[in-house]
Design a protein around this motif. Structure first.
Motif, short mmCIF file in Angstrom:
data_model
loop_
_atom_site.label_atom_id
_atom_site.label_comp_id
_atom_site.label_asym_id
_atom_site.label_seq_id
_atom_site.Cartn_x
_atom_site.Cartn_y
_atom_site.Cartn_z
N MET A 89 37.62 25.72 37.62
CA MET A 89 37.09 26.99 37.12
C MET A 89 36.05 26.78 36.05
O MET A 89 35.00 27.44 36.03
CB MET A 89 38.23 27.87 36.60
CG MET A 89 39.14 28.38 37.69
SD MET A 89 40.53 29.33 37.04
CE MET A 89 41.38 29.75 38.55
N VAL A 90 36.29 25.83 35.15
CA VAL A 90 35.32 25.54 34.09
C VAL A 90 34.01 25.04 34.69
O VAL A 90 32.93 25.46 34.26
CB VAL A 90 35.91 24.53 33.08
CG1 VAL A 90 34.83 23.94 32.19
CG2 VAL A 90 36.99 25.21 32.23
N GLN A 91 34.08 24.16 35.67
CA GLN A 91 32.86 23.67 36.30
C GLN A 91 32.07 24.81 36.94
O GLN A 91 30.84 24.85 36.86
CB GLN A 91 33.18 22.57 37.32
CG GLN A 91 33.60 21.26 36.70
CD GLN A 91 32.64 20.79 35.62
OE1 GLN A 91 31.43 20.72 35.83
NE2 GLN A 91 33.18 20.49 34.44
N SER A 92 32.76 25.74 37.55
CA SER A 92 32.10 26.90 38.13
C SER A 92 31.42 27.73 37.04
O SER A 92 30.26 28.12 37.18
CB SER A 92 33.10 27.76 38.91
OG SER A 92 32.50 28.97 39.34
N LEU A 93 32.15 28.00 35.97
CA LEU A 93 31.60 28.81 34.88
C LEU A 93 30.40 28.13 34.23
O LEU A 93 29.41 28.78 33.90
CB LEU A 93 32.68 29.10 33.84
CG LEU A 93 33.84 30.00 34.34
CD1 LEU A 93 34.99 29.98 33.36
CD2 LEU A 93 33.35 31.42 34.60
N LEU A 94 30.47 26.81 34.07
CA LEU A 94 29.35 26.08 33.47
C LEU A 94 28.12 26.07 34.39
O LEU A 94 27.00 25.90 33.92
CB LEU A 94 29.77 24.63 33.16
CG LEU A 94 30.72 24.47 31.98
CD1 LEU A 94 31.22 23.02 31.89
CD2 LEU A 94 30.06 24.90 30.67
N SER A 95 28.34 26.26 35.67
CA SER A 95 27.24 26.29 36.65
C SER A 95 26.82 27.72 36.98
O SER A 95 26.23 27.97 38.03
CB SER A 95 27.68 25.57 37.93
OG SER A 95 28.02 24.24 37.65
N GLU A 96 27.15 28.65 36.08
CA GLU A 96 26.79 30.05 36.20
C GLU A 96 27.49 30.76 37.36
O GLU A 96 27.01 31.75 37.89
CB GLU A 96 25.27 30.23 36.27
CG GLU A 96 24.58 29.71 35.01
CD GLU A 96 23.10 30.02 34.97
OE1 GLU A 96 22.62 30.83 35.78
OE2 GLU A 96 22.44 29.44 34.10
N GLY A 97 28.65 30.24 37.74
CA GLY A 97 29.49 30.90 38.72
C GLY A 97 30.43 31.88 38.03
O GLY A 97 30.44 32.01 36.81
N LYS A 98 31.23 32.54 38.84
CA LYS A 98 32.23 33.47 38.32
C LYS A 98 33.56 33.20 39.00
O LYS A 98 33.62 32.52 40.02
CB LYS A 98 31.80 34.92 38.53
CG LYS A 98 31.70 35.35 39.98
CD LYS A 98 31.18 36.77 40.10
CE LYS A 98 30.81 37.13 41.53
NZ LYS A 98 29.73 36.32 42.10
N VAL A 99 34.61 33.77 38.43
CA VAL A 99 35.93 33.69 39.05
C VAL A 99 36.29 35.07 39.56
O VAL A 99 36.27 36.05 38.81
CB VAL A 99 36.99 33.21 38.03
CG1 VAL A 99 38.36 33.14 38.70
CG2 VAL A 99 36.61 31.85 37.45
N MET A 100 36.59 35.16 40.85
CA MET A 100 37.09 36.38 41.46
C MET A 100 38.58 36.20 41.68
O MET A 100 39.03 35.07 41.95
CB MET A 100 36.38 36.66 42.79
CG MET A 100 34.89 36.87 42.65
SD MET A 100 34.09 37.13 44.26
CE MET A 100 34.26 35.50 44.99
N ALA A 101 39.35 37.28 41.59
CA ALA A 101 40.79 37.16 41.75
C ALA A 101 41.34 38.33 42.54
O ALA A 101 40.83 39.45 42.44
CB ALA A 101 41.46 37.09 40.39
N CYS A 102 42.39 38.07 43.33
CA CYS A 102 43.03 39.14 44.08
C CYS A 102 44.48 38.81 44.37
O CYS A 102 44.91 37.66 44.33
CB CYS A 102 42.28 39.42 45.38
SG CYS A 102 42.14 38.03 46.52
N GLY A 103 45.24 39.87 44.65
CA GLY A 103 46.65 39.77 45.01
C GLY A 103 47.10 41.15 45.45
O GLY A 103 46.36 42.12 45.35
N ASN A 104 48.33 41.25 45.90
CA ASN A 104 48.91 42.52 46.34
C ASN A 104 50.13 42.85 45.48
O ASN A 104 50.90 41.97 45.12
CB ASN A 104 49.34 42.43 47.80
CG ASN A 104 48.16 42.24 48.73
OD1 ASN A 104 47.18 42.96 48.65
ND2 ASN A 104 48.25 41.26 49.61
N GLY A 105 50.31 44.13 45.18
CA GLY A 105 51.47 44.56 44.41
C GLY A 105 51.47 43.93 43.03
O GLY A 105 50.47 43.98 42.31
N GLY A 106 52.59 43.32 42.66
CA GLY A 106 52.68 42.66 41.36
C GLY A 106 51.66 41.54 41.21
O GLY A 106 51.14 41.29 40.11
N ALA A 107 51.34 40.86 42.30
CA ALA A 107 50.34 39.80 42.26
C ALA A 107 48.94 40.36 41.97
O ALA A 107 48.11 39.68 41.37
CB ALA A 107 50.32 39.02 43.58
#
Length: 194
Positions: A34-52
């Motif tokens: 995740m850090v390498q992505s952020l340092l390369s101007e990427g982003k983190v997307m996240a998903c789950g269902n219900g409690g997740a």
């Protein structure tokens, strides 16, 4: 009632101890990805269902706002927070497409997709991983039990953080702790020098 409550605490502690023995290397690997992505101007997307879904939103809010220290906001996006978009896709297409359509529209090569599921068998999460792969987006999966269908889709360079437990409640409790570990490690790697 007291004994039932105490048993919940004991079971949760046991799941966390087993996880503490097994998971630190893969949690660290996921944080580094995740850090390498952020340092390369990427982003983190996240998903789950219900409690997740709540866990995914929790993680994104910690990145966008702050975890333990004041620092610049980090680019993150919860794919399960926009009820209008999700209900529109579910109505016009299928609930199985609620994440994959968003990933295909918003995801860029170099981003990271965090998928959260206690059992790993949700069809919409499977399609999310497939969409991420189509966009050259690496996946970090928070799972439990045997990892389910999600686990079998992951590429060798991707990370599965599989809680060594079969009880979905214990898995979800450990997922919350893992999210806090990821947030702490990301902050430490990016901002420890400040």
């Amino acid at each position: 009632m007291h004994e039932r409550i105490t048993q919940h605490f004991s079971d949760s502690i046991d799941a966390k101890i087993r996880s503490a023995d097994a998971l630190p290397p893969v949690i660290a690997e996921a944080a580094e990805m995740m850090v390498q992505s952020l340092l390369s101007e990427g982003k983190v997307m996240a998903c789950g269902n219900g409690g997740a879904a709540g866990d995914a939103q929790h993680f994104v809010s910690e990145l966008l706002n702050r975890f333990d220290r004041e620092r610049p906001a980090l680019p993150a996006l919860s794919l399960c927070a926009d009820s209008m978009t999700m209900s529109s896709i579910a109505n016009d297409s299928s609930f199985n497409d609620v994440y994959s359509k968003q990933i295909r529209a918003l995801g860029q090569e170099g981003d990271i997709l965090l998928v959260v599921s206690a059992h790993g068998n949700c069809p919409n999460m499977v399609k999310a991983i497939q969409a991420a792969h189509d966009r050259n987006i690496n996946v970090v999966a928070l799972t439990g039990k045997d990892g389910g269908d999600m686990s079998r889709l992951l590429h060798p360079e991707e990370v599965e953080i599989r809680v060594p437990d079969n009880n979905p409640h214990r898995i979800q409790e450990v997922h919350t702790l893992i999210i806090h570990c990821l947030c702490d490690l990301i902050d430490e790697m990016l901002f420890s020098g400040e």
